[in-house]
Design a protein around this motif. Structure first.
Motif, PDB file in Angstrom:
ATOM      1  N   GLY A  67       0.814  -1.210   0.000  1.00 58.66           N
ATOM      2  CA  GLY A  67       0.000   0.000   0.000  1.00 58.66           C
ATOM      3  C   GLY A  67       0.846   1.256   0.000  1.00 58.66           C
ATOM      4  O   GLY A  67       0.512   2.266  -0.639  1.00 58.66           O
ATOM      5  N   HIS A  68       1.962   1.211   0.706  1.00 60.99           N
ATOM      6  CA  HIS A  68       2.889   2.345   0.744  1.00 60.99           C
ATOM      7  C   HIS A  68       3.499   2.598  -0.627  1.00 60.99           C
ATOM      8  O   HIS A  68       3.633   3.758  -1.064  1.00 60.99           O
ATOM      9  CB  HIS A  68       3.980   2.055   1.782  1.00 60.99           C
ATOM     10  CG  HIS A  68       4.822   3.225   2.129  1.00 60.99           C
ATOM     11  ND1 HIS A  68       6.176   3.261   1.850  1.00 60.99           N
ATOM     12  CD2 HIS A  68       4.524   4.412   2.732  1.00 60.99           C
ATOM     13  CE1 HIS A  68       6.678   4.412   2.277  1.00 60.99           C
ATOM     14  NE2 HIS A  68       5.702   5.131   2.822  1.00 60.99           N
ATOM     15  N   SER A  85       1.701  11.900   4.237  1.00 60.20           N
ATOM     16  CA  SER A  85       0.432  11.191   4.382  1.00 60.20           C
ATOM     17  C   SER A  85       0.604   9.697   4.108  1.00 60.20           C
ATOM     18  O   SER A  85       0.034   8.853   4.811  1.00 60.20           O
ATOM     19  CB  SER A  85      -0.606  11.795   3.435  1.00 60.20           C
ATOM     20  OG  SER A  85      -1.820  11.088   3.491  1.00 60.20           O
ATOM     21  N   CYS A  86       1.388   9.377   3.082  1.00 63.90           N
ATOM     22  CA  CYS A  86       1.669   7.961   2.782  1.00 63.90           C
ATOM     23  C   CYS A  86       2.363   7.289   3.962  1.00 63.90           C
ATOM     24  O   CYS A  86       2.055   6.148   4.319  1.00 63.90           O
ATOM     25  CB  CYS A  86       2.537   7.849   1.534  1.00 63.90           C
ATOM     26  SG  CYS A  86       1.783   8.451   0.006  1.00 63.90           S
ATOM     27  N   THR A 106       2.390   8.127   7.269  1.00 63.01           N
ATOM     28  CA  THR A 106       1.559   7.937   8.470  1.00 63.01           C
ATOM     29  C   THR A 106       0.537   6.830   8.267  1.00 63.01           C
ATOM     30  O   THR A 106       0.240   6.067   9.194  1.00 63.01           O
ATOM     31  CB  THR A 106       0.858   9.254   8.842  1.00 63.01           C
ATOM     32  OG1 THR A 106       0.139   9.759   7.709  1.00 63.01           O
ATOM     33  CG2 THR A 106       1.868  10.293   9.282  1.00 63.01           C
ATOM     34  N   THR A 107       0.010   6.708   7.049  1.00 61.37           N
ATOM     35  CA  THR A 107      -0.903   5.595   6.757  1.00 61.37           C
ATOM     36  C   THR A 107      -0.169   4.268   6.848  1.00 61.37           C
ATOM     37  O   THR A 107      -0.704   3.273   7.360  1.00 61.37           O
ATOM     38  CB  THR A 107      -1.522   5.773   5.356  1.00 61.37           C
ATOM     39  OG1 THR A 107      -2.216   7.018   5.299  1.00 61.37           O
ATOM     40  CG2 THR A 107      -2.476   4.633   5.036  1.00 61.37           C
ATOM     41  N   PHE A 108       1.040   4.244   6.357  1.00 58.11           N
ATOM     42  CA  PHE A 108       1.888   3.052   6.431  1.00 58.11           C
ATOM     43  C   PHE A 108       2.077   2.614   7.878  1.00 58.11           C
ATOM     44  O   PHE A 108       1.913   1.427   8.219  1.00 58.11           O
ATOM     45  CB  PHE A 108       3.231   3.381   5.772  1.00 58.11           C
ATOM     46  CG  PHE A 108       4.264   2.297   5.818  1.00 58.11           C
ATOM     47  CD1 PHE A 108       3.978   1.006   5.414  1.00 58.11           C
ATOM     48  CD2 PHE A 108       5.556   2.579   6.251  1.00 58.11           C
ATOM     49  CE1 PHE A 108       4.950   0.004   5.443  1.00 58.11           C
ATOM     50  CE2 PHE A 108       6.528   1.596   6.285  1.00 58.11           C
ATOM     51  CZ  PHE A 108       6.226   0.307   5.877  1.00 58.11           C
ATOM     52  N   LEU A 109       2.384   3.551   8.751  1.00 55.88           N
ATOM     53  CA  LEU A 109       2.562   3.235  10.169  1.00 55.88           C
ATOM     54  C   LEU A 109       1.267   2.689  10.771  1.00 55.88           C
ATOM     55  O   LEU A 109       1.295   1.698  11.517  1.00 55.88           O
ATOM     56  CB  LEU A 109       3.014   4.480  10.927  1.00 55.88           C
ATOM     57  CG  LEU A 109       3.133   4.335  12.450  1.00 55.88           C
ATOM     58  CD1 LEU A 109       4.165   3.272  12.818  1.00 55.88           C
ATOM     59  CD2 LEU A 109       3.493   5.675  13.089  1.00 55.88           C
ATOM     60  N   ALA A 110       0.141   3.304  10.475  1.00 55.76           N
ATOM     61  CA  ALA A 110      -1.134   2.869  11.054  1.00 55.76           C
ATOM     62  C   ALA A 110      -1.464   1.433  10.657  1.00 55.76           C
ATOM     63  O   ALA A 110      -1.932   0.633  11.491  1.00 55.76           O
ATOM     64  CB  ALA A 110      -2.249   3.813  10.606  1.00 55.76           C
ATOM     65  N   ILE A 111      -1.201   1.070   9.398  1.00 51.25           N
ATOM     66  CA  ILE A 111      -1.498  -0.292   8.937  1.00 51.25           C
ATOM     67  C   ILE A 111      -0.563  -1.292   9.607  1.00 51.25           C
ATOM     68  O   ILE A 111      -0.976  -2.399   9.989  1.00 51.25           O
ATOM     69  CB  ILE A 111      -1.396  -0.370   7.401  1.00 51.25           C
ATOM     70  CG1 ILE A 111      -2.452   0.536   6.755  1.00 51.25           C
ATOM     71  CG2 ILE A 111      -1.559  -1.805   6.926  1.00 51.25           C
ATOM     72  CD1 ILE A 111      -2.332   0.621   5.246  1.00 51.25           C
ATOM     73  N   MET A 112       0.710  -0.949   9.774  1.00 50.56           N
ATOM     74  CA  MET A 112       1.646  -1.851  10.455  1.00 50.56           C
ATOM     75  C   MET A 112       1.241  -2.060  11.913  1.00 50.56           C
ATOM     76  O   MET A 112       1.280  -3.196  12.422  1.00 50.56           O
ATOM     77  CB  MET A 112       3.069  -1.298  10.380  1.00 50.56           C
ATOM     78  CG  MET A 112       3.720  -1.407   9.023  1.00 50.56           C
ATOM     79  SD  MET A 112       5.505  -1.012   9.058  1.00 50.56           S
ATOM     80  CE  MET A 112       5.458   0.725   9.490  1.00 50.56           C
ATOM     81  N   LEU A 113       0.860  -0.995  12.609  1.00 52.17           N
ATOM     82  CA  LEU A 113       0.456  -1.130  14.009  1.00 52.17           C
ATOM     83  C   LEU A 113      -0.773  -2.022  14.133  1.00 52.17           C
ATOM     84  O   LEU A 113      -0.859  -2.867  15.048  1.00 52.17           O
ATOM     85  CB  LEU A 113       0.182   0.250  14.603  1.00 52.17           C
ATOM     86  CG  LEU A 113       1.382   1.196  14.702  1.00 52.17           C
ATOM     87  CD1 LEU A 113       0.950   2.555  15.256  1.00 52.17           C
ATOM     88  CD2 LEU A 113       2.482   0.601  15.562  1.00 52.17           C
ATOM     89  N   ALA A 114      -1.708  -1.857  13.211  1.00 54.95           N
ATOM     90  CA  ALA A 114      -2.900  -2.702  13.239  1.00 54.95           C
ATOM     91  C   ALA A 114      -2.546  -4.161  12.981  1.00 54.95           C
ATOM     92  O   ALA A 114      -3.114  -5.077  13.601  1.00 54.95           O
ATOM     93  CB  ALA A 114      -3.904  -2.202  12.202  1.00 54.95           C
ATOM     94  N   ALA A 146      12.452   4.856   9.225  1.00 55.21           N
ATOM     95  CA  ALA A 146      13.282   4.675   8.027  1.00 55.21           C
ATOM     96  C   ALA A 146      12.652   5.357   6.814  1.00 55.21           C
ATOM     97  O   ALA A 146      13.333   6.085   6.074  1.00 55.21           O
ATOM     98  CB  ALA A 146      13.495   3.194   7.760  1.00 55.21           C
ATOM     99  N   VAL A 147      11.340   5.155   6.594  1.00 61.06           N
ATOM    100  CA  VAL A 147      10.719   5.784   5.421  1.00 61.06           C
ATOM    101  C   VAL A 147      10.568   7.282   5.628  1.00 61.06           C
ATOM    102  O   VAL A 147      10.611   8.071   4.671  1.00 61.06           O
ATOM    103  CB  VAL A 147       9.359   5.142   5.082  1.00 61.06           C
ATOM    104  CG1 VAL A 147       9.527   3.678   4.721  1.00 61.06           C
ATOM    105  CG2 VAL A 147       8.354   5.311   6.210  1.00 61.06           C
ATOM    106  N   ASP A 148      10.393   7.700   6.890  1.00 59.78           N
ATOM    107  CA  ASP A 148      10.239   9.121   7.166  1.00 59.78           C
ATOM    108  C   ASP A 148      11.496   9.891   6.777  1.00 59.78           C
ATOM    109  O   ASP A 148      11.418  10.973   6.163  1.00 59.78           O
ATOM    110  CB  ASP A 148       9.923   9.316   8.653  1.00 59.78           C
ATOM    111  CG  ASP A 148       9.598  10.762   9.003  1.00 59.78           C
ATOM    112  OD1 ASP A 148       9.083  11.482   8.117  1.00 59.78           O
ATOM    113  OD2 ASP A 148       9.851  11.164  10.149  1.00 59.78           O
TER     114      ASP A 148
END
Length: 704
Positions: free
Chosen positions: A634-635, A648-649, A651-659, A682-684
């Protein structure tokens, strides 16, 4: 190998002719495709002549007594039967340039002895020639030589053999390894050093050398990526290699403080296979986060745009091992990264020194192949005169110094000593920034959150100390005066301004926009030393198209303020490159109007790890283990969708990993969350290069 006597003819006070005959070894022959320059029977081609020059010149350079002697190789089919008037006219001394010269004439092979080659040496000197001087020169050039009637020339000596044949055989005599060293620490990017050559790359936790990203000599830093040389940077000049993946070709650009020049030739992209060792996650073992160390964000002081083509060297002091240095990894998007060595022993039991030695040999052999296929001599022959001294140095590096060091490593790496595994306190960090076409700058990362008195750059967001166990981010603004397309390059007042603008490519069209307001100023634009546009002395605004039809890719803009004798003026100008996608810190857009780009091709995904990333060896298996692959896909798609914001990409990436952690790893939740955070950091900070690459691949600017 004994040959005929050395014949010595005095032609005049400043010129002498020497005749040397030597035997050619039977094993000197080109490879199957004939692309490797070798000494052969008969006439030498242009590449072989340049190679012979390099070999002989490198021998002379080692002796201060012959430091002013330069070798020039020419060919001539000349007979020397008798001291005829014709021969004396043929070798008449030309007008001497500064310094000394040696001209080597090769004649056709001796028909009576097909394995012999005859070479005539002409020594020209701006001072008187003496037999002692001749003796010094010839001893520097050849392995063994005497002036007592018999000459010995060892073509297979260690210095020359590596340059004239691709056969890599281990010499019978062990070379001097007193300056050799292997650096085993995983987070230390220096792999080894020998005879003034340092090799930098990435090591994994098992001991494998995953890649080489730079080789440094006293003359230059050679940067590698994806099995290619991408840049050769000295203190003041650079060659930048530009690859076109659609036609599998590349070109080169020479950059100096006077401008940028595109070499008028293209070459086939090399296809050298580098080793890709497999990093297998040890079972029941938590893997330390690899992404620690320092990230430098390098910006242009004029526009705050990032500088993407610099070479950065980080120096620091280790209280246990002394002065240390690392060539930072250019991860794209104006970010430069290097991990820092730590005393973390978590993975020590898995580190295999035999794997380290084996992969050093593999990487060295692949690097030898890569360097040998680059036609540096041909590129240099097409470069401007201002590149000649730079070319001399890098041809010595790529034909002798680097290859010799890599060959010794390939044959004797098991004899190299290892640096101590223990580390002391790391401090006194400084960054040497080498921006093509700019003066070098040094920035001290001191504990007072300020630069040292000697530096001329500006820092912000510097921690009071550098912690090797975290990812430290530092913004540096370069004092570069070089502007770029699609930015308000500079504005000013009563002070004259004269600077270079890098267009980024030659053979293109640009639009020059200007505003001088009511008080009159004059703005002149020069290309290839010719004025191509002038506003005249005006108080007005306007725009003008300019065609750049030559090989230069820079223009010079000279502002003459208050040209009518007034004071208190204001002015600015902008260079617009139509159809160019501009990527700022968080988003990419089109042109000065910042209009939206259009989707050229659909975005794609490839799991965890960017395409051709330096760190896929780590990201791939760790991402798969923690089931981050859907989040990674998705990222990727988010990065490739036009006009998306990178933040935005991420933060969405982080949210999906945490879930995903909460859904799949109840017992290992804390470990999973820890890795999710590491991936996000790393991506940040390291994801700007992949973001810009995805936007450029998938998006385009449509001009009316």
């Amino acid at each position: 190998m004994p040959t005929n006597s050395l014949c010595f003819y005095d032609l005049d006070f400043q010129s002498s002719l020497l005749h040397l005959t030597y035997n050619l070894p039977g094993n000197l022959s080109p490879d199957n495709n004939g692309s490797i320059p070798v000494l052969r029977q008969g006439n030498l081609n242009s590449n072989q002549i340049q190679l012979l020059e390099q070999i002989l010149q490198s021998k002379l350079d080692g002796n201060p007594k012959s430091k002013n002697v330069r070798i020039q190789v020419n060919q001539a089919d000349i007979g020397l039967t008798g001291r005829s008037r014709h021969r004396r006219m043929l070798f008449r001394t030309p007008r001497l340039a500064k310094g000394d010269h040696i001209i080597i004439y090769q004649v056709q092979q001796d028909s009576a002895n097909p394995d012999q080659l005859r070479i005539f040496f002409r020594l020209l000197r701006s001072q008187a020639l003496t037999q002692r001087f001749i003796s010094i020169v010839l001893n520097d050039v050849f392995h063994q030589i005497e002036l007592n009637g018999t000459t010995y020339f060892d073509l297979q000596s260690a210095t020359t053999m590596s340059q004239v044949t691709t056969v890599s055989t281990k010499p019978t005599v062990t070379p001097d390894l007193s300056t050799s060293l292997i650096i085993p620490n995983v987070k230390d990017t220096q792999i080894m050093e020998l005879n003034g050559v340092s090799v930098f790359g990435i090591k994994d936790y098992l001991g494998n050398v995953q890649s080489i990203h730079a080789i440094q000599t006293n003359n230059a830093i050679y940067s590698f990526k994806n099995g290619r040389i991408v840049q050769i940077q000295s203190m003041n000049e650079a060659f930048i290699f530009n690859y076109n993946n659609s036609n599998n070709q590349y070109g080169a650009t020479f950059v100096s403080q006077n401008g940028s020049y595109e070499i008028p030739a293209t070459y086939e992209t090399p296809n050298i296979t580098f080793p890709t060792p497999v990093f297998e996650l040890p079972s029941n073992q938590s893997i330390p986060n690899y992404f620690t160390g320092i990230v430098i964000v390098l910006q242009n002081k004029i526009s705050n745009q990032t500088i993407d083509d610099a070479t950065l060297q980080m120096n620091y002091f280790d209280s246990q091992n002394g002065k240390k240095s690392s060539v930072m990894i250019n991860v794209g998007g104006g970010r430069y990264y290097t991990p820092l060595p730590t005393n973390d022993t978590t993975m020590d039991s898995y580190f295999d020194r035999n794997k380290l030695l084996k992969t050093i040999i593999q990487q060295s052999n692949a690097s030898i192949e890569l360097i040998e296929v680059y036609p540096i001599s041909d590129i240099c022959s097409k470069a401007p005169d201002s590149a000649k001294s730079f070319c001399t140095l890098i041809m010595q590096d790529t034909s002798v110094k680097i290859l010799d060091a890599l060959r010794i490593a390939s044959n004797y790496i098991s004899d190299f000593p290892f640096q101590s595994g223990s580390l002391g306190q790391l401090n006194n960090f400084e960054i040497v920034q080498l921006v093509p076409g700019e003066e070098p700058e040094t920035v001290s990362l001191n504990s007072n959150n300020q630069t040292s008195k000697k530096t001329v750059s500006f820092l912000r967001n510097v921690d009071t100390s550098i912690d090797p166990n975290t990812l430290n981010t530092v913004y540096i603004q370069s004092n570069s005066l070089k502007g770029q397309c699609n930015e308000q390059t500079v504005s000013g007042g009563d002070i004259p301004d004269d600077r270079i603008i890098d267009i980024g490519k030659a053979h293109t069209n640009i639009k020059f926009l200007y505003e001088t307001y009511t008080i009159k100023d004059e703005i002149d634009v020069h290309y290839m030393n010719q004025q191509v546009f002038s506003t005249g002395c005006v108080g007005a605004n306007g725009a003008a198209p300019i065609s750049l039809n030559g090989n230069e890719r820079t223009i010079r803009v000279n502002v003459i303020p208050d040209c009518a004798g007034e004071t208190g003026t204001g002015w600015y100008y902008t260079v617009e490159c139509a159809g160019e996608l501009i990527c700022a810190d968080d988003v990419c857009y089109c042109g000065l109007s910042q209009s939206s780009s259009h989707q050229k091709i659909p975005a794609t995904y490839n799991g965890c790890g960017a395409k051709n990333s330096w760190f896929n060896w780590y990201i791939n298996p760790v991402g798969d283990f923690w089931k981050f692959t859907p989040a990674c896909n998705g990222h990727d798609l988010c990065y490739g969708k036009c006009n998306n914001h990178k933040s935005s990409c991420d933060t969405t990436f982080l949210a999906i990993m945490l879930a995903s952690c909460k859904a799949n790893f109840f017992l290992l939740l804390l470990d999973c969350l820890k890795n999710a955070e590491a991936f996000y950091i790393a991506v940040d900070w390291l994801g700007h290069g992949p973001f810009v690459s995805a936007q450029n691949e998938d998006c385009e600017c449509i001009t009316s």
